[in-house]
Design an enzyme around this catalytic site. Structure first.
Site, short mmCIF file in Angstrom:
data_model
loop_
_atom_site.label_atom_id
_atom_site.label_comp_id
_atom_site.label_asym_id
_atom_site.label_seq_id
_atom_site.Cartn_x
_atom_site.Cartn_y
_atom_site.Cartn_z
NE ARG A 165 -3.78 -2.30 0.14
CZ ARG A 165 -3.54 -3.50 -0.36
NH1 ARG A 165 -2.40 -3.72 -0.99
NH2 ARG A 165 -4.41 -4.48 -0.24
CB SER A 237 -9.91 -1.56 3.10
OG SER A 237 -10.42 -2.75 2.57
CD GLU A 334 -6.00 0.57 1.88
OE1 GLU A 334 -6.34 0.40 0.69
OE2 GLU A 334 -5.95 -0.35 2.72
#
Length: 353
Positions: A165, A237, A334
């Site tokens: 990520r 998410s 995130e």
């Protein structure tokens, strides 16, 4: 097209209202000169600049006091060699539609990444991934415009510094680039990836698995577990799956033997953030108009369409603190937090709530 004091509600999947001082729709590379002039003027006024794709991973915490560049570049170029399919995809293309189109055309490899919201230009920034596959596995080049001097550049896969990520676009090039296209290289000798999560069932029930079967399974799983942002505002998410030391993982497993855990090559262990949140009994927990989704604890939702950014911020902080207290694991968000001056984070904005 330039808009003044324009609402950003339609451009973020949380559907939380905020205004941009200026909004520029970047639809064609022929607008390059106009864009650079606008950037120069914005900097002369000491105002911030934000590049916005699909807004699927963005929480606007306040009105934005500068220029928002909405990237709407479109187009897909497909070439091939005897061994590979090569795709050059404009940054404004919808990611899921790209995956769907490639699978339909027999161009396999992206099927595990179905139904990830957002546009192609945002994919390298986060190094999007799901079910054992990441963008870095196929990305060979990222083209971008430098917002400092307007020059055009290309980066190879290695130069993008992809990680979990993460990428160079969140590091040394943060707030400096406008991605214009992403080039992908997909091998014709396709190999199925069904070793992760609920996809493991395909290996057990099918002698040979097709890309279409994986695509359909991923779509079904994600549809069952994740709310449609068109119905319930959300950014997918909200937290990253945390990576912890082997020691901490073993300590937690001694008390929670059913805890999902995924050993990494460096010796650390990846945990499932959704499982950790669920074990804290937080599904359905609400603060104002924001709530933890009942089917997937990793998702925070704008439940009634009236949630404020402050509601989401307070809920995110509460979830973070509960997981920290119960598991000694610190969750990182995130989702990108954007305030009046640009990107910030949960620690900075919680003090202002």
């Amino acid at each position: 097209m330039i808009e003044k004091n324009s609402s950003l509600k339609a451009f973020n999947s949380f559907s939380i209202d905020a205004e941009a001082h200026l909004l520029f729709h970047f639809t064609d590379l022929s607008q390059h000169a106009e864009l650079l002039a606008l950037i120069k003027k914005t900097k002369e006024e000491s105002r911030p600049i934000l590049v916005l794709g699909g807004g699927s991973n963005t929480l606007f915490c306040d009105d934005f006091d500068g220029l928002v560049i909405k990237v709407e570049l479109m187009g897909i170029k497909h070439t091939e060699t005897s061994e590979y399919h090569l795709l050059e995809v404009a940054a404004g293309e919808d990611w899921h539609q790209l995956v769907e189109q490639t699978v339909e055309q027999g161009i396999n490899g992206l099927e595990n990444l179905a139904l990830i919201p957002g546009v192609v230009g945002a994919a390298p920034v986060q190094n999007i991934g799901a079910y054992g596959v990441e963008l870095k596995d196929f990305c060979v080049q990222v083209d971008y415009i430098d917002l400092i001097d307007g020059s055009a550049h290309s980066l190879t896969n290695e130069q993008c510094k992809f990680a979990y990520r993460d990428s160079i676009f969140k590091g040394e090039l943060k707030d400096r680039v406008l991605i214009t296209s992403v080039s992908l290289k997909l091998p014709k000798q396709w190999q199925a990836h069904c070793q992760y999560g609920l996809l493991q069932g395909l290996n057990e029930t099918e002698e040979s698995v097709s890309a279409l079967q994986i695509f359909d399974s991923v779509c079904r799983i994600r549809t069952e577990k994740l709310p449609d942002p068109k119905v319930l505002g959300n950014a997918g998410s909200f937290f990253k799956n945390p990576i912890v030391s082997e020691y901490l993982s073993e300590q937690l497993l001694s008390h929670h033997s059913d805890m999902p855990h995924y050993p990494q090559q460096d010796g650390n262990v990846k945990l499932a953030a959704g499982w950790l949140i669920d074990q804290c009994g937080l599904k359905g927990h609400k603060i104002g108009g924001a709530a933890v989704h009942l089917q997937q604890a990793l998702v925070l939702i704008n439940e009634d369409g009236r949630a404020t950014a402050d509601d989401v911020i307070q809920l995110a902080w509460f979830v973070r603190e509960q997981v920290l207290q119960k598991f000694a694991v610190l969750l990182e968000h995130e989702v990108r937090f954007i305030d009046a001056q640009g990107e910030t984070d949960l620690l900075q904005v919680i003090d202002n709530v």
